[in-house]
Design an enzyme around this catalytic site. Structure first.
Site, short mmCIF file in Angstrom:
data_model
loop_
_atom_site.label_atom_id
_atom_site.label_comp_id
_atom_site.label_asym_id
_atom_site.label_seq_id
_atom_site.Cartn_x
_atom_site.Cartn_y
_atom_site.Cartn_z
N TYR A 102 27.46 17.69 -17.22
CA TYR A 102 28.13 18.42 -16.14
C TYR A 102 29.57 18.69 -16.56
O TYR A 102 30.31 17.78 -16.94
CB TYR A 102 28.07 17.57 -14.87
CG TYR A 102 28.56 18.22 -13.59
CD1 TYR A 102 28.90 19.57 -13.51
CD2 TYR A 102 28.68 17.47 -12.43
CE1 TYR A 102 29.33 20.14 -12.33
CE2 TYR A 102 29.11 18.02 -11.23
CZ TYR A 102 29.44 19.36 -11.19
OH TYR A 102 29.88 19.92 -10.02
N CYS A 103 29.99 19.96 -16.51
CA CYS A 103 31.36 20.36 -16.79
C CYS A 103 31.77 19.91 -18.20
O CYS A 103 31.07 20.18 -19.16
CB CYS A 103 32.28 19.82 -15.70
SG CYS A 103 33.97 20.45 -15.75
N ILE A 104 32.88 19.18 -18.33
CA ILE A 104 33.32 18.73 -19.65
C ILE A 104 32.31 17.74 -20.25
O ILE A 104 32.20 17.61 -21.47
CB ILE A 104 34.73 18.10 -19.59
CG1 ILE A 104 35.28 17.85 -21.00
CG2 ILE A 104 34.73 16.82 -18.77
CD1 ILE A 104 36.70 17.32 -21.01
#
Length: 584
Positions: free
Chosen positions: A320-322
């Site tokens: 998720y995301c970074i």
């Protein structure tokens, strides 16, 4: 007489507190985002002035439009006061909730104040939006800073020009302002950076009880993370475990709020042997921790631990995301080693191509990164509260000024809201890691160019052969969906791209029972993003079910449910673990 003096003193103190709020925000903006002393802002304004001097007719045209609207406003207001027919000159933009109180329309004075503000706002915004021949990034920064200035000076933010606040002040005898002033003074005193504005009741939630409460156990830990293995809720589970790598710029439990919208609980109920990384909240002792350390001691260490816990060498993964960016780097490294430890990867709102970072790019340029590095050298980390403030300022009226008004002008206690509790639970970022991430990814975009080197190898996304599922969201202001799309195209292997409704959080946390937002699919990733969106098929419901259908053939079959502690890893403590409880 004494009561009158007390009221005068409270008004004086309120004015001082207001000035401190604006001064703190300005100073922190200069220090963190615009370079020490605001040199970059001064240079941007200088370039804007030069651009307009080269186009005096355009500037004169904008000025004439502003002057004409102001004259119309005076004329229409005069006709209204005289009882004649009148019409509105300026309306709030769609979605602007600031002027919902009836008196912004029904009272001539408040209606005049509102419209004058909107006309001036439109003029200031147009001054930078329509600048000729200006660098796009410079224009973006000018527009962002101008928007912050415009939003801060909205009449709704001041007790003497907000009819809702005036109404409450008269009804309570000023108690709302008195209580709000005390709360503002306390919050300013306890805010080392800007203003740490409470957005929810921090005493309403307790980790492991009414939030982050899906049953599980910590079965492994190192200095950077704890690995949680969740208790199965089905008799059989997928043979291949599922590893979830969340971002470390926030706590993982945004994926495990209340049970009905918990992605973690949903995955457990879908029969996955679920393992989730819970990152540590770093302090100055971890200043030299690198991005590579996060990879080695995060997903790579988790893969080894999962093998000990389950005996399985192949794992499905979710980032998720970074956390997804880190997972892609891990995948590329494993591909260079011809390792097949990862059977599939799912990326949620993940940037791999940073050429167009969207609104967050306003914070990232050589000057601001250099200023941030100088500050991080002093303390050893980037304070997560400043990161949170920066993200909130991307939607400043919804995520800052609305709470400023309710907390300090209306004197209201913030409500209990699990998502806002999570949003207030910020995490620090180690200096070395954060500097690397900003420079190597955002400024130089090395990952997608095959120029990023970790663990002694250049990472090549195109060499990844495992199946991948990319989820982006239409209104994401942190990971722009078009940029996520370009990253997916650079990734190797069989790829599925899905575009969900809503934004970075709500578009991801979208359980099937909610029947919200929907999603779009199209198999042709050779198209340009907008053409892909035009041709994509729209589906109702949640992408969760679509993703589970995609993942089903990759489960590796079914085995009896695994209990934490059954394998070679002993149980260390109950989920959500101790790392997630460390607040700033």
């Amino acid at each position: 007489m004494t009561a009158h003096k007390d009221w005068e003193q409270e008004c004086f103190e309120l004015g001082k507190s207001y000035w401190q709020v604006f001064d703190n925000l300005w100073q922190q903006g200069n220090s963190y985002w615009q370079g020490d002393g605001g040199e970059q802002w001064a240079e941007a304004v200088k370039q804007a002035n030069q651009a307009w001097l080269g186009n005096p007719s355009g500037l004169f045209s904008l000025y004439n439009q502003w002057l004409e609207k102001q004259q119309q406003l005076w004329q229409q207001t005069s006709q209204r006061l005289l009882g004649g027919q009148f019409h509105t000159v300026a309306e709030p933009r769609t979605g602007d909730q600031r002027f919902n109180h009836p008196q912004w329309q029904s009272h001539p004075l408040f209606d005049f104040i509102k419209q004058a503000y909107l006309i001036n706002s439109e003029y200031l915004d147009a001054l930078f939006a329509q600048l000729p021949e200006l660098d796009p990034k410079m224009r973006q920064q000018l527009q962002f800073n101008t928007r912050q200035y415009i939003s801060a000076l909205a009449p709704t933010n001041f007790p003497w020009s907000n009819p809702d606040v005036i109404e409450q002040t008269l009804a309570s005898g000023g108690k709302n302002l008195s209580e709000g002033l005390k709360r503002l003074a306390d919050d300013l005193e306890n805010s080392p950076l800007g203003l740490n504005l409470p957005m929810t009741d921090l005493n309403a939630f307790k980790l492991g009880e009414n939030i982050a409460a899906t049953p599980g156990q910590v079965v492994f830990q190192n200095r950077l993370m704890q690995l949680i293995q969740y208790q199965p809720s089905t008799d059989t589970v997928a043979k291949r475990p599922l590893l979830l790598v969340p971002p470390w710029i926030n706590k993982f439990y945004v994926l495990d709020l209340k049970p009905q919208n918990s992605l973690i609980k949903y995955l457990v109920d879908q029969g996955h042997s679920l393992f989730v990384i819970s990152w540590v909240n770093p302090d100055a002792s971890l200043a030299e921790v690198s991005f590579e350390d996060y990879m080695q001691e995060g997903p790579l260490a988790a893969l080894e631990a999962i093998a000990l816990a389950t005996g399985e060498q192949q794992v499905n993964t979710l980032g998720y995301c970074i956390g997804g960016t880190l997972l892609a780097c891990t995948q590329a490294l494993l591909a260079s080693r011809r390792s097949k430890r990862i059977a599939s990867t799912t990326y949620l709102t993940t940037l791999l191509d940073f050429a167009d970072p969207g609104e967050i790019g306003v914070f990232i340029n050589e000057q601001s990164v250099a200023a941030l590095e100088r500050q991080m050298q002093q303390v050893g980390f980037f304070d997560g509260r400043m990161m949170a403030l920066g993200f909130n300022m991307l939607r400043e009226n919804d995520l800052f000024w609305s709470f400023f008004i309710s907390n300090y002008l209306k004197g209201e206690l913030p409500p209990a809201f699990d998502l806002l509790y999570w949003n207030s639970d910020s995490t620090n970022l180690p200096a070395a890691m954060h500097s690397f991430y900003l420079r190597q990814m955002y400024l130089e975009n090395k990952l997608v160019k095959d120029e990023l080197k970790l663990a002694g190898r250049y990472l090549r996304l195109g060499k990844i052969a495992t199946p991948s599922y990319f989820l982006a969201t239409e209104k994401d202001h942190i990971a722009k969906w078009q940029a996520c799309f370009q990253g997916a195209r650079a990734h190797g292997g069989d790829k599925t791209f899905v575009l969900a409704g809503s934004g970075h959080i709500a578009g991801v946390i979208n359980p099937p029972a909610a029947q919200k937002y929907g999603y779009s699919t199209c198999t042709d990733l050779a198209l340009e993003p907008l053409e892909w969106q035009h041709r994509a098929e729209r589906h109702n419901g949640s992408w969760w079910e679509h993703w589970q259908s995609w993942l089903k053939p990759l489960r590796g079959g079914e085995v009896p449910a695994r209990q934490p502690g059954d394998g070679q890893l002993p149980v260390l403590e109950a989920a959500p673990g101790s790392y997630v409880g460390r607040r700033l």
